[in-house]
Design a protein around this motif. Structure first.
Motif, PDB file in Angstrom:
ATOM      1  N   GLU A  38       0.753  -1.412  -0.211  1.00  8.90           N
ATOM      2  CA  GLU A  38       0.001   0.210  -0.476  1.00  8.90           C
ATOM      3  C   GLU A  38       0.409   1.095   0.173  1.00  8.90           C
ATOM      4  OE1 GLU A  38      -3.750   2.178   2.686  1.00  8.90           O
ATOM      5  OE2 GLU A  38      -2.867   0.147   3.146  1.00  8.90           O
ATOM      6  N   ILE A  39       1.928   1.538   0.962  1.00  8.62           N
ATOM      7  CA  ILE A  39       2.795   1.703   1.487  1.00  8.62           C
ATOM      8  C   ILE A  39       4.055   2.496   0.016  1.00  8.62           C
ATOM      9  CG2 ILE A  39       4.266   3.694   2.637  1.00  8.62           C
ATOM     10  CD1 ILE A  39       1.770   3.197   4.466  1.00  8.62           C
ATOM     11  N   ASN A  40       3.924   1.845  -1.250  1.00  7.03           N
ATOM     12  CA  ASN A  40       4.706   1.470  -2.025  1.00  7.03           C
ATOM     13  C   ASN A  40       4.352   1.959  -3.294  1.00  7.03           C
ATOM     14  OD1 ASN A  40       6.082  -1.637  -3.912  1.00  7.03           O
ATOM     15  ND2 ASN A  40       7.052   0.619  -3.574  1.00  7.03           N
ATOM     16  N   ILE A  41       2.907   1.451  -3.324  1.00  7.54           N
ATOM     17  CA  ILE A  41       2.611   1.593  -4.969  1.00  7.54           C
ATOM     18  C   ILE A  41       2.290   3.141  -4.657  1.00  7.54           C
ATOM     19  CG2 ILE A  41       0.379   1.533  -6.079  1.00  7.54           C
ATOM     20  CD1 ILE A  41       0.557  -1.099  -5.609  1.00  7.54           C
ATOM     21  N   ARG A  42       1.293   3.572  -3.417  1.00 12.48           N
ATOM     22  CA  ARG A  42       1.428   5.177  -3.202  1.00 12.48           C
ATOM     23  C   ARG A  42       2.195   5.948  -3.637  1.00 12.48           C
ATOM     24  NH1 ARG A  42      -3.340   6.495   1.070  1.00 12.48           N
ATOM     25  NH2 ARG A  42      -2.101   8.128   1.623  1.00 12.48           N
ATOM     26  N   GLU A  43       3.805   5.669  -3.053  1.00 12.50           N
ATOM     27  CA  GLU A  43       4.127   6.577  -3.397  1.00 12.50           C
ATOM     28  C   GLU A  43       4.951   6.642  -4.616  1.00 12.50           C
ATOM     29  OE1 GLU A  43       9.005   5.994  -2.504  1.00 12.50           O
ATOM     30  OE2 GLU A  43       8.507   5.631  -0.168  1.00 12.50           O
ATOM     31  N   ILE A  44       5.013   5.260  -5.058  1.00  8.34           N
ATOM     32  CA  ILE A  44       5.842   5.590  -6.536  1.00  8.34           C
ATOM     33  C   ILE A  44       4.585   5.696  -7.876  1.00  8.34           C
ATOM     34  CG2 ILE A  44       6.229   3.221  -8.771  1.00  8.34           C
ATOM     35  CD1 ILE A  44       7.024   1.904  -6.791  1.00  8.34           C
ATOM     36  N   THR A  45       3.771   6.119  -7.362  1.00 12.31           N
ATOM     37  CA  THR A  45       2.410   6.743  -8.305  1.00 12.31           C
ATOM     38  C   THR A  45       1.832   8.234  -7.954  1.00 12.31           C
ATOM     39  OG1 THR A  45       0.461   5.701  -6.800  1.00 12.31           O
ATOM     40  CG2 THR A  45       1.299   4.342  -8.884  1.00 12.31           C
ATOM     41  N   GLN A  46       2.357   9.120  -7.436  1.00  9.64           N
ATOM     42  CA  GLN A  46       2.700   9.698  -6.785  1.00  9.64           C
ATOM     43  C   GLN A  46       3.596  11.012  -8.142  1.00  9.64           C
ATOM     44  OE1 GLN A  46       3.023  11.733  -3.394  1.00  9.64           O
ATOM     45  NE2 GLN A  46       3.111   9.926  -2.268  1.00  9.64           N
ATOM     46  N   LYS A  47       3.271  11.499  -8.162  1.00  5.51           N
ATOM     47  CA  LYS A  47       4.119  13.184  -9.087  1.00  5.51           C
ATOM     48  C   LYS A  47       5.533  13.337  -8.608  1.00  5.51           C
ATOM     49  CE  LYS A  47       0.300  15.784 -11.313  1.00  5.51           C
ATOM     50  NZ  LYS A  47       0.218  17.108 -11.872  1.00  5.51           N
ATOM     51  N   VAL A  60     -20.682  -3.918   0.830  1.00  4.74           N
ATOM     52  CA  VAL A  60     -19.770  -3.481   1.913  1.00  4.74           C
ATOM     53  C   VAL A  60     -18.602  -2.347   0.935  1.00  4.74           C
ATOM     54  CG1 VAL A  60     -19.648  -5.262   3.802  1.00  4.74           C
ATOM     55  CG2 VAL A  60     -18.092  -5.650   1.499  1.00  4.74           C
ATOM     56  N   LYS A  61     -18.423  -1.897   1.759  1.00  5.83           N
ATOM     57  CA  LYS A  61     -17.178  -0.784   1.244  1.00  5.83           C
ATOM     58  C   LYS A  61     -15.679  -1.209   1.494  1.00  5.83           C
ATOM     59  CE  LYS A  61     -19.834   3.767   1.210  1.00  5.83           C
ATOM     60  NZ  LYS A  61     -20.275   4.482   1.866  1.00  5.83           N
ATOM     61  N   ILE A  62     -15.271  -0.975   0.438  1.00  4.45           N
ATOM     62  CA  ILE A  62     -13.683  -1.225   0.454  1.00  4.45           C
ATOM     63  C   ILE A  62     -12.407  -0.528  -0.553  1.00  4.45           C
ATOM     64  CG2 ILE A  62     -14.385  -4.376   0.482  1.00  4.45           C
ATOM     65  CD1 ILE A  62     -13.026  -4.184  -2.827  1.00  4.45           C
ATOM     66  N   VAL A  63     -11.489  -0.434   0.178  1.00  8.14           N
ATOM     67  CA  VAL A  63     -10.112   0.321  -0.778  1.00  8.14           C
ATOM     68  C   VAL A  63      -9.717  -0.501  -1.328  1.00  8.14           C
ATOM     69  CG1 VAL A  63      -8.470   1.951  -0.405  1.00  8.14           C
ATOM     70  CG2 VAL A  63      -9.572   2.308   1.142  1.00  8.14           C
ATOM     71  N   PRO A  64      -9.826  -0.389  -3.024  1.00  8.23           N
ATOM     72  CA  PRO A  64      -8.574  -1.245  -4.032  1.00  8.23           C
ATOM     73  C   PRO A  64      -7.484  -1.595  -4.020  1.00  8.23           C
ATOM     74  CG  PRO A  64     -10.638   0.313  -5.041  1.00  8.23           C
ATOM     75  CD  PRO A  64     -10.331   0.744  -3.434  1.00  8.23           C
ATOM     76  N   LEU A  65      -6.919  -0.342  -3.191  1.00  3.41           N
ATOM     77  CA  LEU A  65      -5.038  -0.858  -2.693  1.00  3.41           C
ATOM     78  C   LEU A  65      -5.304  -1.889  -1.957  1.00  3.41           C
ATOM     79  CD1 LEU A  65      -2.145  -0.076  -3.807  1.00  3.41           C
ATOM     80  CD2 LEU A  65      -2.718   2.191  -2.537  1.00  3.41           C
ATOM     81  N   GLN A  66      -6.161  -1.292  -0.676  1.00  5.10           N
ATOM     82  CA  GLN A  66      -6.396  -2.376   0.394  1.00  5.10           C
ATOM     83  C   GLN A  66      -6.134  -3.554   0.281  1.00  5.10           C
ATOM     84  OE1 GLN A  66      -7.922  -0.851   3.733  1.00  5.10           O
ATOM     85  NE2 GLN A  66      -6.781   1.697   4.163  1.00  5.10           N
ATOM     86  N   PHE A  67      -7.346  -3.832  -0.898  1.00  4.10           N
ATOM     87  CA  PHE A  67      -7.798  -4.773  -0.811  1.00  4.10           C
ATOM     88  C   PHE A  67      -6.282  -5.509  -2.298  1.00  4.10           C
ATOM     89  CE2 PHE A  67      -9.252  -7.967  -4.132  1.00  4.10           C
ATOM     90  CZ  PHE A  67      -9.731  -8.704  -3.854  1.00  4.10           C
ATOM     91  N   LEU A  68      -5.571  -5.287  -2.885  1.00  2.00           N
ATOM     92  CA  LEU A  68      -4.715  -5.853  -3.773  1.00  2.00           C
ATOM     93  C   LEU A  68      -3.641  -5.805  -2.757  1.00  2.00           C
ATOM     94  CD1 LEU A  68      -3.642  -5.665  -6.503  1.00  2.00           C
ATOM     95  CD2 LEU A  68      -2.369  -3.364  -6.193  1.00  2.00           C
ATOM     96  N   GLY A 113      -7.457   0.510 -12.026  1.00  2.03           N
ATOM     97  CA  GLY A 113      -8.822   1.064 -10.907  1.00  2.03           C
ATOM     98  C   GLY A 113      -8.369   0.616  -9.243  1.00  2.03           C
ATOM     99  N   MET A 114      -6.686  -0.783  -9.396  1.00  2.00           N
ATOM    100  CA  MET A 114      -6.362  -0.994  -8.107  1.00  2.00           C
ATOM    101  C   MET A 114      -5.500   0.003  -7.296  1.00  2.00           C
ATOM    102  SD  MET A 114      -8.413  -3.395  -7.731  1.00  2.00           S
ATOM    103  CE  MET A 114      -7.501  -4.059  -6.516  1.00  2.00           C
ATOM    104  N   SER A 115      -4.880   0.958  -7.730  1.00  2.00           N
ATOM    105  CA  SER A 115      -3.847   1.763  -7.555  1.00  2.00           C
ATOM    106  C   SER A 115      -5.161   2.951  -6.283  1.00  2.00           C
ATOM    107  CB  SER A 115      -2.699   2.220  -8.112  1.00  2.00           C
ATOM    108  OG  SER A 115      -4.045   3.097  -8.494  1.00  2.00           O
ATOM    109  N   ARG A 116      -6.377   3.296  -6.625  1.00  2.00           N
ATOM    110  CA  ARG A 116      -7.172   3.435  -5.721  1.00  2.00           C
ATOM    111  C   ARG A 116      -7.148   3.029  -4.638  1.00  2.00           C
ATOM    112  NH1 ARG A 116     -12.955   3.313  -9.167  1.00  2.00           N
ATOM    113  NH2 ARG A 116     -13.688   4.580  -6.733  1.00  2.00           N
ATOM    114  N   ILE A 117      -6.939   4.881  -3.511  1.00  2.00           N
ATOM    115  CA  ILE A 117      -6.944   5.182  -2.372  1.00  2.00           C
ATOM    116  C   ILE A 117      -8.781   5.544  -1.139  1.00  2.00           C
ATOM    117  CG2 ILE A 117      -4.651   4.943  -2.124  1.00  2.00           C
ATOM    118  CD1 ILE A 117      -4.679   7.900  -1.796  1.00  2.00           C
TER     119      ILE A 117
END
Length: 431
Positions: A206-215, A310-318, A288-292
């Motif tokens: 989760e942290i890794n993909i959030r970091e890399i996909t930022q500008k 139920v509500k899920i966060v795609p990136l957390q599911f990934l 859309g699996m990197s959505r938070i």
């Protein structure tokens, strides 16, 4: 007596715990706490298994000079929700640690800092705060605690992993010993390892993909320059590895380094990625699996009578379906290479270049701690930072990034604890 409490039970925390156990002359009392106590207990069992090795076997496994676990250290474990300040306070007041090592998630930095202030504990982490609902990280949230920690007479040490962490200390060491003015700084991070998985991240997905996909973001001529994600890249040559395609990213240590070393004209951070990794990342984003943000999902009921929304966060599911970074070490081959490439005015008044770096073997890291090299390169510096505090070397009320302390004793311990560094002077640093 040095009583420390570590929050977290992932790969980095496992390495840090092994290293604390190897240095029982410094760390006399130790607790590991996490949301799941069973994970903490598993770390203790792994350390106990290593401590039963014969001296000969321990010698073969070691990476650093002190890799054998020779002194028994009583390790306690506990359950705690690091999102809950009251739970943290109850734990801290009960155990009364002098230092809290935060190896949990970056979302939890502020709750842990709040609990430290309330209970009179000093603090250390490896990654700066970011809000859970926004893929954005910067030091401003934690720097806002400066006056409170200073008034309380407590020390908060920020960013004490490898990058951030060792890379900042490398910079401080270069400034202290080799340069009158550091003018150009490039931090380079290469993982040339192969874990034999189609796609996996080397730390929390989760942290890794959030970091890399930022500008991307870098500092030049007194201002921040923003780029599109992974827009800028070039081949850089890494020691004992060779050329690797390296991508410019936004990384937190640059934010503090350009403040603490105002002569810096340009500062950038580069990381290597393979084409297979990038292709998977592109697909993850496209579908859309990197959505938070939360999405609604219709989950079938166990009795087959219908569905529940139920509500899920795609990136957390990934994250839940990707390989666990803690399980990558057994088949990991190759090495990492992380360092600083610096150009500026040397102590002799002439322009010089300087490259300081460490190469870490995934195999050696696994044989010593059961974890792969990326966890090792973060967990070892976290332990050394805690050692610096416990020895009274890095104690200064307030909130401080690691480059604000004396780098020399830390650099000595890097060599002793399994992350030896190399220097190259006046070479083509390619940047």
């Amino acid at each position: 007596m040095a009583r420390v409490l570590m929050i977290g039970a992932g790969g980095v925390a496992t390495v840090a715990a092994f290293k604390i156990a190897q240095n029982a002359d410094v760390f006399t009392e130790f607790m590991i706490a996490s949301r799941r106590k069973a994970k903490c207990d598993a770390i203790v069992k792994a350390i106990e298994a290593k401590s039963n090795l014969s001296p000969l076997t321990t010698q073969r496994l070691r990476v650093g000079a002190s890799a054998g676990i020779h002194s028994p250290l009583k390790i306690k474990t506990a359950q705690v929700d690091a999102d809950d300040v009251e739970q943290l306070k109850a734990l801290f007041n009960d155990y009364k640690p002098e230092l809290v090592i935060n190896l949990a998630l970056p979302y939890q930095d502020l709750t842990i800092m709040d609990a430290c202030l309330a209970c009179g504990c000093s603090y250390l982490d490896t990654a700066n705060y970011e809000p859970k609902d926004e893929a954005h990280f910067e030091y401003s949230w934690q720097w806002a605690y400066r006056e409170r920690f200073e008034k309380a007479g407590l020390t908060a040490i920020l960013g004490c992993g490898f990058d951030p962490g060792v890379t900042s200390i490398y910079t401080a060491y270069a400034a202290k010993h080799h340069f009158k003015e550091i003018q150009y700084l490039d931090i380079v991070d290469c993982n040339a390892g192969d874990h034999h998985k189609a796609f996996a991240t080397n730390f929390n997905p989760e942290i890794n993909i959030r970091e890399i996909t930022q500008k991307g973001l870098y500092w030049e001529n007194g201002q921040w320059v923003e780029t599109e994600p992974l827009e800028i890249h070039k081949d850089l040559t890494y020691p004992n590895i060779g050329p690797r395609d390296s991508y410019l990213l936004h990384h937190e240590e640059i934010e503090s380094l350009v403040i603490n070393y105002p002569t810096i004209k340009r500062a950038r951070f580069w990381m290597t990625f393979g084409q297979q990794y990038l292709k998977h990342l592109e697909v993850i984003q496209n579908i859309g699996m990197s959505r938070i943000d939360e999405v609604e999902y219709e989950a079938p009921l166990a009795d087959g009578s219908g569905v529940a929304k139920v509500k899920i966060v795609p990136l957390q599911f990934l994250k839940a379906v990707l390989p666990n970074p803690q399980d990558l070490g057994e088949n990991y081959e190759g090495q990492t290479s992380i360092g600083c490439r610096i150009r500026g005015i040397g102590n002799d008044g002439k322009e010089h270049t300087y490259y300081v770096y460490n190469n870490c073997s995934h195999r050696a890291a696994y044989e010593e701690t059961g974890m792969q090299g990326v966890s090792y390169t973060t967990g070892v510096p976290a332990m050394i930072g805690a050692m610096m505090f416990c020895k009274g070397i890095w104690r200064k009320p307030g909130v401080h990034n690691v480059e604000e302390f004396d780098p020399d004793p830390f650099m000595e311990q890097l060599n002793a604890q399994g992350l030896p560094w190399e220097e190259q002077f006046d070479i083509d640093i390619e940047l």
